[in-house]
Design an enzyme around this catalytic site. Sequence first.
Site, PDB file in Angstrom:
ATOM      1  CG  MET A  48      36.722  38.639  11.503  1.00 51.75           C
ATOM      2  SD  MET A  48      37.631  39.869  10.529  1.00 51.75           S
ATOM      3  CE  MET A  48      37.176  39.418   8.847  1.00 51.75           C
TER       4      MET A  48
ATOM      5  CB  THR B 125      32.857  41.611   9.463  1.00 50.02           C
ATOM      6  OG1 THR B 125      32.637  42.608  10.463  1.00 50.02           O
ATOM      7  CG2 THR B 125      34.291  41.746   8.987  1.00 50.02           C
TER       8      THR B 125
ATOM      9  CB  CYS C  38      26.231  43.791  12.806  1.00 55.98           C
ATOM     10  SG  CYS C  38      27.282  42.528  13.540  1.00 55.98           S
TER      11      CYS C  38
END
Length: 236
Positions: free
Chosen positions: A10, A83, A196
Amino acid sequence: MRKIGLIGGMSFESSAVYYRMINEMVRSRLGSLHSAEVLLHSVDFQSIVDLQMAGRWPEAAERLAEVARGLENAGAGCVLICTNTMHLVAGEVQAAISVPLINIIDETGATIAAAGCSRPLLLATRYTMEHGFYAERMARAGVTVLTPEAEDRGIVHDIIFKELCAGTVKDDSREALHAIIARGKAAGADSVILGCTEICLILDPHTLALPGFDSTRIHADSAVDFALKDRLRAAA
């Protein structure tokens, strides 16, 4: 050495970074040809993105909880969700397993506070910047999270999903992120969170206008701390 369980995919771009960082850190600490004992379950990211876009977070939580249970059953001594965004459901995932879930927000917040910073600018997906869970968790460490203005949040989100998650790194996007950081500094930010796990592909935290904190590296380092804790204590 305890096994590290990774919920990856992810995106797989950042999962590859996790795998490399964790193994490099173990080799650095233990020397010779040592590497980490890692269990990786890489999910189909599109299936998770579909749930995110539809706001079906309980289903996403159950999907990751199922993966976490599988990693624990396979012998993982800890689990990481690789993530930031999916830490929105970290509580549900932790509740599904008996081993520790190493939380990327907690580890990043503690690192920021230890460095003497308290007002970081968060660069992340819209979900992470706008849903509130990140800022609420960071507040436990005495950290007040700032986010870019709406237009800039859209730019960051699109760079992540349309470029970085697809393995594309563009110089003009890097320049756009630097400009967003400059505006954040003018608004009172004292640091930057690469919030992120793909942003480390485009930004070097050591070359920013503010002190940078790479959540991916911080998370990986915390996993290695956990994995090697007993071994290093015995060696001492």
